[in-house]
Design a protein around this motif. Sequence first.
Motif, PDB file in Angstrom:
ATOM      1  N   HIS A  42      69.091 107.299 142.335  1.00  0.00           N
ATOM      2  CA  HIS A  42      69.233 108.612 142.089  1.00  0.00           C
ATOM      3  C   HIS A  42      69.262 109.069 140.614  1.00  0.00           C
ATOM      4  CE1 HIS A  42      73.432 107.512 141.564  1.00  0.00           C
ATOM      5  NE2 HIS A  42      73.589 108.726 141.159  1.00  0.00           N
ATOM      6  N   ASP A  43      69.686 108.191 139.796  1.00  0.00           N
ATOM      7  CA  ASP A  43      69.871 108.404 138.295  1.00  0.00           C
ATOM      8  C   ASP A  43      68.411 108.191 137.569  1.00  0.00           C
ATOM      9  OD1 ASP A  43      69.993 105.807 138.691  1.00  0.00           O
ATOM     10  OD2 ASP A  43      71.499 105.564 136.822  1.00  0.00           O
ATOM     11  N   ARG A  44      67.533 107.750 138.114  1.00  0.00           N
ATOM     12  CA  ARG A  44      66.194 107.544 137.795  1.00  0.00           C
ATOM     13  C   ARG A  44      65.104 108.356 138.151  1.00  0.00           C
ATOM     14  NH1 ARG A  44      65.648 101.140 138.152  1.00  0.00           N
ATOM     15  NH2 ARG A  44      63.830 101.659 137.132  1.00  0.00           N
ATOM     16  N   PRO A  45      64.746 109.403 137.829  1.00  0.00           N
ATOM     17  CA  PRO A  45      63.928 110.349 138.215  1.00  0.00           C
ATOM     18  C   PRO A  45      62.381 109.664 138.738  1.00  0.00           C
ATOM     19  CG  PRO A  45      64.923 111.219 136.308  1.00  0.00           C
ATOM     20  CD  PRO A  45      65.171 110.161 136.356  1.00  0.00           C
ATOM     21  N   GLY A  46      61.873 110.172 139.816  1.00  0.00           N
ATOM     22  CA  GLY A  46      60.508 109.542 140.185  1.00  0.00           C
ATOM     23  C   GLY A  46      60.312 109.946 141.692  1.00  0.00           C
ATOM     24  N   ILE A  47      59.106 109.524 142.007  1.00  0.00           N
ATOM     25  CA  ILE A  47      58.437 109.906 143.091  1.00  0.00           C
ATOM     26  C   ILE A  47      57.970 108.676 143.960  1.00  0.00           C
ATOM     27  CG2 ILE A  47      56.908 111.255 144.494  1.00  0.00           C
ATOM     28  CD1 ILE A  47      56.479 112.988 142.036  1.00  0.00           C
ATOM     29  N   TRP A  48      58.117 108.440 145.131  1.00  0.00           N
ATOM     30  CA  TRP A  48      57.403 107.377 145.756  1.00  0.00           C
ATOM     31  C   TRP A  48      56.784 107.878 146.858  1.00  0.00           C
ATOM     32  CZ3 TRP A  48      61.180 102.715 147.286  1.00  0.00           C
ATOM     33  CH2 TRP A  48      61.658 102.174 146.038  1.00  0.00           C
ATOM     34  N   TYR A  49      55.389 107.089 146.941  1.00  0.00           N
ATOM     35  CA  TYR A  49      54.329 107.471 147.967  1.00  0.00           C
ATOM     36  C   TYR A  49      54.182 106.227 148.955  1.00  0.00           C
ATOM     37  CZ  TYR A  49      53.514 111.846 145.451  1.00  0.00           C
ATOM     38  OH  TYR A  49      53.836 112.971 144.600  1.00  0.00           O
ATOM     39  N   SER A  50      53.814 106.387 150.159  1.00  0.00           N
ATOM     40  CA  SER A  50      53.591 105.410 151.050  1.00  0.00           C
ATOM     41  C   SER A  50      52.122 105.595 151.303  1.00  0.00           C
ATOM     42  CB  SER A  50      54.377 105.780 152.458  1.00  0.00           C
ATOM     43  OG  SER A  50      53.698 104.711 153.453  1.00  0.00           O
ATOM     44  N   LEU A  51      51.304 104.279 151.363  1.00  0.00           N
ATOM     45  CA  LEU A  51      50.018 104.268 151.568  1.00  0.00           C
ATOM     46  C   LEU A  51      49.845 103.133 152.638  1.00  0.00           C
ATOM     47  CD1 LEU A  51      50.144 104.837 148.100  1.00  0.00           C
ATOM     48  CD2 LEU A  51      47.688 104.872 148.623  1.00  0.00           C
ATOM     49  N   GLY A  52      50.404 103.377 153.680  1.00  0.00           N
ATOM     50  CA  GLY A  52      50.591 102.007 154.813  1.00  0.00           C
ATOM     51  C   GLY A  52      51.382 101.309 154.272  1.00  0.00           C
ATOM     52  N   ALA A  53      50.985 100.058 154.147  1.00  0.00           N
ATOM     53  CA  ALA A  53      51.954  98.867 153.846  1.00  0.00           C
ATOM     54  C   ALA A  53      52.223  98.733 152.315  1.00  0.00           C
ATOM     55  CB  ALA A  53      51.413  97.575 154.020  1.00  0.00           C
ATOM     56  N   THR A  54      51.606  99.532 151.510  1.00  0.00           N
ATOM     57  CA  THR A  54      51.753  99.759 150.068  1.00  0.00           C
ATOM     58  C   THR A  54      52.213 100.963 149.436  1.00  0.00           C
ATOM     59  OG1 THR A  54      50.036  98.083 149.934  1.00  0.00           O
ATOM     60  CG2 THR A  54      50.598  99.117 147.787  1.00  0.00           C
ATOM     61  N   GLU A  55      52.905 100.856 148.450  1.00  0.00           N
ATOM     62  CA  GLU A  55      53.598 102.135 148.007  1.00  0.00           C
ATOM     63  C   GLU A  55      53.007 102.318 146.628  1.00  0.00           C
ATOM     64  OE1 GLU A  55      57.675 101.469 147.967  1.00  0.00           O
ATOM     65  OE2 GLU A  55      57.814 101.587 150.159  1.00  0.00           O
ATOM     66  N   LEU A  56      53.115 103.576 146.086  1.00  0.00           N
ATOM     67  CA  LEU A  56      52.788 104.112 144.782  1.00  0.00           C
ATOM     68  C   LEU A  56      53.987 104.560 144.349  1.00  0.00           C
ATOM     69  CD1 LEU A  56      50.685 104.375 142.297  1.00  0.00           C
ATOM     70  CD2 LEU A  56      50.202 106.554 143.189  1.00  0.00           C
ATOM     71  N   HIS A  57      54.524 104.175 143.065  1.00  0.00           N
ATOM     72  CA  HIS A  57      55.784 104.623 142.538  1.00  0.00           C
ATOM     73  C   HIS A  57      55.418 105.437 141.198  1.00  0.00           C
ATOM     74  CE1 HIS A  57      58.483 101.401 144.668  1.00  0.00           C
ATOM     75  NE2 HIS A  57      57.750 102.182 145.488  1.00  0.00           N
ATOM     76  N   ILE A  58      55.976 106.749 141.218  1.00  0.00           N
ATOM     77  CA  ILE A  58      55.520 107.683 140.068  1.00  0.00           C
ATOM     78  C   ILE A  58      57.228 107.520 139.198  1.00  0.00           C
ATOM     79  CG2 ILE A  58      55.050 109.757 138.943  1.00  0.00           C
ATOM     80  CD1 ILE A  58      52.895 108.457 140.669  1.00  0.00           C
ATOM     81  N   GLN A  59      57.097 106.825 137.936  1.00  0.00           N
ATOM     82  CA  GLN A  59      58.331 106.713 137.359  1.00  0.00           C
ATOM     83  C   GLN A  59      58.183 107.538 136.222  1.00  0.00           C
ATOM     84  OE1 GLN A  59      58.592 102.272 136.554  1.00  0.00           O
ATOM     85  NE2 GLN A  59      56.761 102.493 135.030  1.00  0.00           N
ATOM     86  N   THR A  60      59.304 107.794 135.645  1.00  0.00           N
ATOM     87  CA  THR A  60      59.374 108.574 134.185  1.00  0.00           C
ATOM     88  C   THR A  60      59.816 107.767 133.037  1.00  0.00           C
ATOM     89  OG1 THR A  60      61.366 109.692 134.669  1.00  0.00           O
ATOM     90  CG2 THR A  60      59.458 110.846 135.900  1.00  0.00           C
ATOM     91  N   ARG A  61      59.634 108.282 131.888  1.00  0.00           N
ATOM     92  CA  ARG A  61      60.387 107.819 130.769  1.00  0.00           C
ATOM     93  C   ARG A  61      60.178 108.957 129.735  1.00  0.00           C
ATOM     94  NH1 ARG A  61      61.237 104.498 133.809  1.00  0.00           N
ATOM     95  NH2 ARG A  61      60.928 102.443 133.956  1.00  0.00           N
ATOM     96  N   GLU A  62      61.095 108.914 128.996  1.00  0.00           N
ATOM     97  CA  GLU A  62      61.250 110.080 127.956  1.00  0.00           C
ATOM     98  C   GLU A  62      60.123 109.932 127.034  1.00  0.00           C
ATOM     99  OE1 GLU A  62      62.984 112.557 126.887  1.00  0.00           O
ATOM    100  OE2 GLU A  62      64.192 111.926 128.891  1.00  0.00           O
ATOM    101  N   ASN A  63      59.517 108.694 126.578  1.00  0.00           N
ATOM    102  CA  ASN A  63      58.523 108.532 125.650  1.00  0.00           C
ATOM    103  C   ASN A  63      57.373 107.754 126.222  1.00  0.00           C
ATOM    104  OD1 ASN A  63      59.800 109.496 123.146  1.00  0.00           O
ATOM    105  ND2 ASN A  63      60.917 107.948 123.311  1.00  0.00           N
ATOM    106  N   VAL A  64      56.288 108.550 126.596  1.00  0.00           N
ATOM    107  CA  VAL A  64      55.180 108.032 127.410  1.00  0.00           C
ATOM    108  C   VAL A  64      54.109 107.784 126.339  1.00  0.00           C
ATOM    109  CG1 VAL A  64      53.664 108.108 129.104  1.00  0.00           C
ATOM    110  CG2 VAL A  64      55.963 108.645 129.477  1.00  0.00           C
ATOM    111  N   SER A  65      53.497 106.789 126.091  1.00  0.00           N
ATOM    112  CA  SER A  65      52.190 106.626 125.542  1.00  0.00           C
ATOM    113  C   SER A  65      50.993 107.614 125.941  1.00  0.00           C
ATOM    114  CB  SER A  65      51.695 105.222 125.401  1.00  0.00           C
ATOM    115  OG  SER A  65      50.476 105.141 124.824  1.00  0.00           O
ATOM    116  N   HIS A  66      50.136 108.306 125.219  1.00  0.00           N
ATOM    117  CA  HIS A  66      49.200 109.007 125.691  1.00  0.00           C
ATOM    118  C   HIS A  66      48.070 108.354 125.609  1.00  0.00           C
ATOM    119  CE1 HIS A  66      51.576 112.617 126.827  1.00  0.00           C
ATOM    120  NE2 HIS A  66      52.269 112.255 125.744  1.00  0.00           N
ATOM    121  N   GLU A  67      47.979 107.056 124.957  1.00  0.00           N
ATOM    122  CA  GLU A  67      47.017 106.198 125.022  1.00  0.00           C
ATOM    123  C   GLU A  67      46.150 105.815 126.267  1.00  0.00           C
ATOM    124  OE1 GLU A  67      45.972 101.258 124.582  1.00  0.00           O
ATOM    125  OE2 GLU A  67      47.747 102.116 123.547  1.00  0.00           O
TER     126      GLU A  67
END
Length: 126
Positions: A42-67
């Motif tokens: 709960h203290d780490r913002p993010g979103i999780w998605y289900s794709l059947g047996a696999t998941e995609l996690h969206i994680q956040t960071r303060e400094n994200v490289s735009h490379e």
Amino acid sequence: MTQILRLQHAAVTVPRDGLEVARKFYTEILGLREVARPPELHDRPGIWYSLGATELHIQTRENVSHEKGDRHPALIVDDIDAWRERFGAHNIDVIDQPTIYNRRRFNVRDPFGNLLELMTEGDPAP
């Protein structure tokens, strides 16, 4: 001998203030199904998605490289041409890729530059 059984999830990182933009892209444009995250996170913002047996996690960071790197998840899709049209309708650039092992494919980038590969099932690698 030990073995890896399967890929459980892949993660992409977005800026902390970009979570709602990410939610719109992954939920509305890609049509992924959001699932509840564990209360322990709960203290780490993010979103999780289900794709059947696999998941995609969206994680956040303060400094994200735009490379714009090449790290990416690859998603098997049902109708590659329809997906190409869908991205075009949302003014999202499609980056063509050569067909490999009968897998038609292309790449797109999410609003933060994360690369995604969409492909047909095709044949297994030899």
